[in-house]
Design an enzyme around this catalytic site. Structure first.
Site, PDB file in Angstrom:
ATOM      1  N   HIS A   3     -11.284   1.175   0.684  1.00  0.00           N
ATOM      2  CA  HIS A   3     -10.918   1.829   1.388  1.00  0.00           C
ATOM      3  C   HIS A   3     -12.225   2.561   2.304  1.00  0.00           C
ATOM      4  O   HIS A   3     -13.765   2.849   1.632  1.00  0.00           O
ATOM      5  CB  HIS A   3     -10.139   3.103   1.312  1.00  0.00           C
ATOM      6  CG  HIS A   3     -10.268   4.395   1.752  1.00  0.00           C
ATOM      7  ND1 HIS A   3      -9.327   5.158   1.915  1.00  0.00           N
ATOM      8  CD2 HIS A   3     -11.214   5.676   2.862  1.00  0.00           C
ATOM      9  CE1 HIS A   3      -9.536   6.289   2.960  1.00  0.00           C
ATOM     10  NE2 HIS A   3     -10.950   5.966   2.474  1.00  0.00           N
ATOM     11  N   HIS A  59      -5.758  -0.251   5.281  1.00  0.00           N
ATOM     12  CA  HIS A  59      -5.694   0.246   6.676  1.00  0.00           C
ATOM     13  C   HIS A  59      -7.647   0.402   7.576  1.00  0.00           C
ATOM     14  O   HIS A  59      -7.466   1.781   8.169  1.00  0.00           O
ATOM     15  CB  HIS A  59      -5.549   2.015   6.458  1.00  0.00           C
ATOM     16  CG  HIS A  59      -6.471   2.437   5.087  1.00  0.00           C
ATOM     17  ND1 HIS A  59      -7.462   2.736   5.121  1.00  0.00           N
ATOM     18  CD2 HIS A  59      -5.836   3.426   4.429  1.00  0.00           C
ATOM     19  CE1 HIS A  59      -7.983   2.996   4.621  1.00  0.00           C
ATOM     20  NE2 HIS A  59      -7.224   4.204   3.664  1.00  0.00           N
ATOM     21  N   HIS A 101       2.787  14.304   0.412  1.00  0.00           N
ATOM     22  CA  HIS A 101       1.895  15.902   0.126  1.00  0.00           C
ATOM     23  C   HIS A 101       3.618  16.843   0.792  1.00  0.00           C
ATOM     24  O   HIS A 101       4.137  16.774   1.426  1.00  0.00           O
ATOM     25  CB  HIS A 101       0.882  15.992   0.434  1.00  0.00           C
ATOM     26  CG  HIS A 101      -0.268  14.749   1.040  1.00  0.00           C
ATOM     27  ND1 HIS A 101      -1.147  14.443  -0.653  1.00  0.00           N
ATOM     28  CD2 HIS A 101      -0.745  14.490   1.886  1.00  0.00           C
ATOM     29  CE1 HIS A 101      -2.150  14.418  -0.597  1.00  0.00           C
ATOM     30  NE2 HIS A 101      -1.948  13.682   1.048  1.00  0.00           N
ATOM     31  N   ASP A 149       0.845   2.826   3.863  1.00  0.00           N
ATOM     32  CA  ASP A 149      -0.036   3.660   3.282  1.00  0.00           C
ATOM     33  C   ASP A 149       0.294   5.040   3.078  1.00  0.00           C
ATOM     34  O   ASP A 149       0.085   6.001   3.168  1.00  0.00           O
ATOM     35  CB  ASP A 149      -1.363   4.037   4.532  1.00  0.00           C
ATOM     36  CG  ASP A 149      -2.306   4.890   3.352  1.00  0.00           C
ATOM     37  OD1 ASP A 149      -2.001   5.333   1.824  1.00  0.00           O
ATOM     38  OD2 ASP A 149      -3.851   5.111   3.847  1.00  0.00           O
ATOM     39  N   HIS A 171       1.796   5.369  -2.661  1.00  0.00           N
ATOM     40  CA  HIS A 171       0.960   5.967  -3.386  1.00  0.00           C
ATOM     41  C   HIS A 171       2.652   6.885  -3.577  1.00  0.00           C
ATOM     42  O   HIS A 171       2.901   7.999  -3.431  1.00  0.00           O
ATOM     43  CB  HIS A 171      -0.421   7.307  -2.597  1.00  0.00           C
ATOM     44  CG  HIS A 171      -1.368   6.357  -2.218  1.00  0.00           C
ATOM     45  ND1 HIS A 171      -2.335   6.067  -2.787  1.00  0.00           N
ATOM     46  CD2 HIS A 171      -1.244   6.163  -0.975  1.00  0.00           C
ATOM     47  CE1 HIS A 171      -3.046   5.603  -2.389  1.00  0.00           C
ATOM     48  NE2 HIS A 171      -2.853   5.203  -1.105  1.00  0.00           N
ATOM     49  N   PHE A 172       2.806   6.480  -4.412  1.00  0.00           N
ATOM     50  CA  PHE A 172       4.097   6.812  -5.041  1.00  0.00           C
ATOM     51  C   PHE A 172       3.887   8.128  -6.114  1.00  0.00           C
ATOM     52  O   PHE A 172       5.150   9.140  -6.822  1.00  0.00           O
ATOM     53  CB  PHE A 172       5.044   6.201  -6.043  1.00  0.00           C
ATOM     54  CG  PHE A 172       6.039   5.427  -4.253  1.00  0.00           C
ATOM     55  CD1 PHE A 172       5.830   5.383  -3.567  1.00  0.00           C
ATOM     56  CD2 PHE A 172       6.699   4.643  -5.169  1.00  0.00           C
ATOM     57  CE1 PHE A 172       6.255   4.869  -2.239  1.00  0.00           C
ATOM     58  CE2 PHE A 172       7.436   3.783  -4.050  1.00  0.00           C
ATOM     59  CZ  PHE A 172       7.513   3.708  -2.617  1.00  0.00           C
ATOM     60  N   ARG A 173       2.794   8.799  -6.540  1.00  0.00           N
ATOM     61  CA  ARG A 173       2.951   9.801  -6.965  1.00  0.00           C
ATOM     62  C   ARG A 173       2.985  10.354  -8.478  1.00  0.00           C
ATOM     63  O   ARG A 173       2.863  11.411  -8.742  1.00  0.00           O
ATOM     64  CB  ARG A 173       2.392  11.256  -6.711  1.00  0.00           C
ATOM     65  CG  ARG A 173       2.874  11.343  -5.113  1.00  0.00           C
ATOM     66  CD  ARG A 173       0.941  11.122  -4.393  1.00  0.00           C
ATOM     67  NE  ARG A 173       1.064  11.595  -2.834  1.00  0.00           N
ATOM     68  CZ  ARG A 173      -0.292  11.163  -2.226  1.00  0.00           C
ATOM     69  NH1 ARG A 173      -1.661  10.292  -3.230  1.00  0.00           N
ATOM     70  NH2 ARG A 173      -0.528  11.246  -1.329  1.00  0.00           N
ATOM     71  N   HIS A 195       1.033  -1.365  -0.065  1.00  0.00           N
ATOM     72  CA  HIS A 195       0.024   0.084   0.008  1.00  0.00           C
ATOM     73  C   HIS A 195       0.372   1.622  -0.414  1.00  0.00           C
ATOM     74  O   HIS A 195       0.866   1.421   0.842  1.00  0.00           O
ATOM     75  CB  HIS A 195      -0.499   0.116   1.308  1.00  0.00           C
ATOM     76  CG  HIS A 195      -2.285   1.160   1.145  1.00  0.00           C
ATOM     77  ND1 HIS A 195      -2.982   0.990   1.906  1.00  0.00           N
ATOM     78  CD2 HIS A 195      -2.114   2.668   0.168  1.00  0.00           C
ATOM     79  CE1 HIS A 195      -4.428   1.942   1.739  1.00  0.00           C
ATOM     80  NE2 HIS A 195      -3.500   2.664   1.297  1.00  0.00           N
TER      81      HIS A 195
HETATM   82  O1  DOR Z   1      -4.877   9.245   4.053  1.00  0.00           O
HETATM   83  C1  DOR Z   1      -4.932   9.082   3.453  1.00  0.00           C
HETATM   84  N1  DOR Z   1      -4.452  10.140   2.229  1.00  0.00           N
HETATM   85  N2  DOR Z   1      -5.972   8.279   3.299  1.00  0.00           N
HETATM   86  C2  DOR Z   1      -5.988   8.266   1.782  1.00  0.00           C
HETATM   87  O2  DOR Z   1      -7.294   6.873   1.428  1.00  0.00           O
HETATM   88  C3  DOR Z   1      -5.484   8.636   0.608  1.00  0.00           C
HETATM   89  C4  DOR Z   1      -3.932   8.729   0.891  1.00  0.00           C
HETATM   90  C5  DOR Z   1      -3.291  10.195  -0.226  1.00  0.00           C
HETATM   91  O3  DOR Z   1      -3.908   9.348  -1.082  1.00  0.00           O
HETATM   92  O4  DOR Z   1      -2.954  11.155  -0.060  1.00  0.00           O
HETATM   93 ZN    ZN Z   2      -3.684   4.851   0.540  1.00  0.00          ZN
END
Ligand code: DOR
Ligand code: ZN
Length: 465
Positions: free
Chosen positions: A190, A246, A323, A319, A64-66, A62
């Site tokens: 989710h 999560h 940002h 997770d 998120h490498f954007r 899990h």
């Molecule tokens: O806190 C979170 N950030 N929960 C999520 O489900 C998505 C994630 C994000 O992609 O920023």
């Molecule tokens: Zn996530």
């Protein structure tokens, strides 16, 4: 015995099945043998690992490498460097990039984009929503590792990332779950109920709440409980293999425990931030500690640890949701949720687990072996035994240290909520299919060392051995 490319001598091999003192021989990217007498071997290279533990490369299912689309937050190079430095050799990246992965064509494009950058092996999720049910089977055949659906709408300014992946209406969710059940792959949910979150957010905003706990209060335990219960009921109805992502509440743990006792194909995960922080972290750190679902109460934290102890919680993932610092400085309603954690997952968890009497062997199961089993890559990942990919992390388990955000690799390092936290176990060396991808002190392999790992329903598995 025979020649081999590399011999790692004198290590404590930790696998989910036990801990043994062995020499580990690696050849052509795979584990060749585990032996207590390697005197007859003639390896090309040797490592003396005295005093170190050798763990199967960790798998983080899990992240998120954007990448593509929001590489100003993170890209697959910085993200995968963080993974490698944290002993993680395989990541599964969520589909909420830009464009969001809703079709076989977009899936193929993402494989080729991130494959040029990744240091670690990677699997990719497909998004599952009502508008792309026809693409679900195609993405499975393309090699999707699993599917992801959100039961809650995104904030207004993030619709590009989520368009096609959130399903807030029960009948539509049932329809999507039927389609995912047909693929045979896990359906990662989710679970936060949209109407509960919508009602409470609206009310709290109109009352003028701007304190950090407003975030917590707008997404209460009940929002998760209702949605987890719904997805389990639909698993029963459709046969979908639900994997709840999560998990953060006692209610969810209880419902999932009952579902498992009933024999439903339900699994779940939690993350270090739900295990080490309560909502006090939100009060202390403000928007920096804003994530969805939010940090909870002491009682919830205790219930999660009980869930780990009795096997209700199957795996612990990061997770990782980076940002920018500027974004995370916004007010509690405006700041995007999410926190980076791919690199700190093992040492932060080991420190907390030690206090709970859970050892490194259980940790390996939670962070590697069981992850491989759930996502169907256990034929090549998640264990140290002959024939498996030679993905390993050499770890000094005696090391006790404190996380320093400036030492992290992620582009979002300045926002780490784990900064200053106690850590146990230092990753000294990480090997991916026999190749060194990280050495403590900061030496990394080049971009593109990682390969695409197709999911178990792939038809064209060009990268598989
Ligand atoms: O806190 C979170 N950030 N929960 C999520 O489900 C998505 C994630 C994000 O992609 O920023
Ligand atoms: Zn996530």
């Amino acid at each position: 015995m025979s020649n081999c490319d590399l011999l790692i001598r004198n290590c404590r091999v930790v696998s989910a099945s036990g801990i043994t003192e062995r020499d580990v021989a690696i050849d052509r990217g795979r584990i060749l043998a585990l032996t207590s007498d390697s005197s007859s071997m003639s390896p090309t290279a040797k490592i003396d690992a005295k005093g170190m533990a050798l763990l199967p490369g960790l798998i983080d299912s899990h992240v998120h490498f954007r990448d593509p689309g929001m590489v100003y937050k993170e890209d697959f190079l910085s993200g995968s460097r963080g993974a490698a430095a944290g002993g993680t050799t395989t990541v599964f990246d969520m589909p909420t990039t830009v464009p969001i992965v809703t079709s076989a064509e977009l899936f193929r494009e993402k494989v080729s984009i991130v494959g040029r950058r990744s240091l670690v092996d990677f699997g990719l999720y497909g998004a599952a929503g009502v508008r792309n049910v026809g693409e679900i089977g195609k993405m499975a055949r393309e090699g999707a590792i699993a599917f992801k659906t959100y039961t809650v709408a995104p904030p207004g300014d993030r619709t590009k990332e989520y368009e096609g992946a959130f399903v807030t209406e029960a009948g539509q969710l049932l329809q999507v779950m039927e389609a995912v059940a047909g693929s045979g792959l896990p359906h990662c949910i989710h679970a936060e109920d949209d109407s509960v979150v919508g009602y409470l957010s609206g009310r709290l905003k109109s009352e003028g709440r701007m304190d950090p706990l407003a975030h917590h209060d707008s997404r209460p335990n009940a929002a998760e409980a209702v949605s987890v219960y719904q997805s389990i009921a639909f698993s029963r109805a459709t046969g979908a293999r639900v994997h709840v992502v999560h998990v953060s509440t006692k209610e969810a743990v209880d419902v999932i425990r009952a579902a498992k006792a009933e024999g439903l194909p339900v699994t779940c995960e939690t993350c270090p931030h739900y295990l080490v922080f309560t909502k006090q972290a939100l009060e202390k750190m403000g928007s920096r500690a804003k994530y969805n679902p939010p940090a909870r109460s002491e009682d919830d934290v205790e219930a999660l640890w009980r869930g780990i102890a009795d096997g209700t919680i199957d795996i612990v993932v990061s997770d990782h949701a980076p940002h920018t610092e500027e974004e995370k400085r916004m007010d509690i309603w405006g700041a995007p949720p999410g926190t980076p954690g791919v690199e700190t997952r093992l040492p932060v968890f080991l420190a907390a687990a030690e206090r709970r009497g859970l050892g490194v062997q259980g940790t390996v199961r939670l962070m590697s072996t069981k992850v491989a089993e759930i996502f169907g890559v256990d034929g090549r990942k998640g264990d140290i035994r002959p024939g498996m990919d030679a993905d390993v992390a050499l770890v000094d388990l005696k090391a006790r240290w404190k996380v320093r955000k400036e030492d992290l690799q992620t582009a979002a390092k300045g926002t780490s909520i784990f900064d200053g936290m106690e850590a146990v176990g230092r990753v000294e060396l990480t090997l991916l299919r026999g190749v060194v991808i990280y050495e403590s002190g900061g030496a990394f392999a080049g971009p593109g060392t990682g390969e695409f790992i197709p999911g178990p329903k792939a038809v064209r598995s060009s990268s598989s051995p």
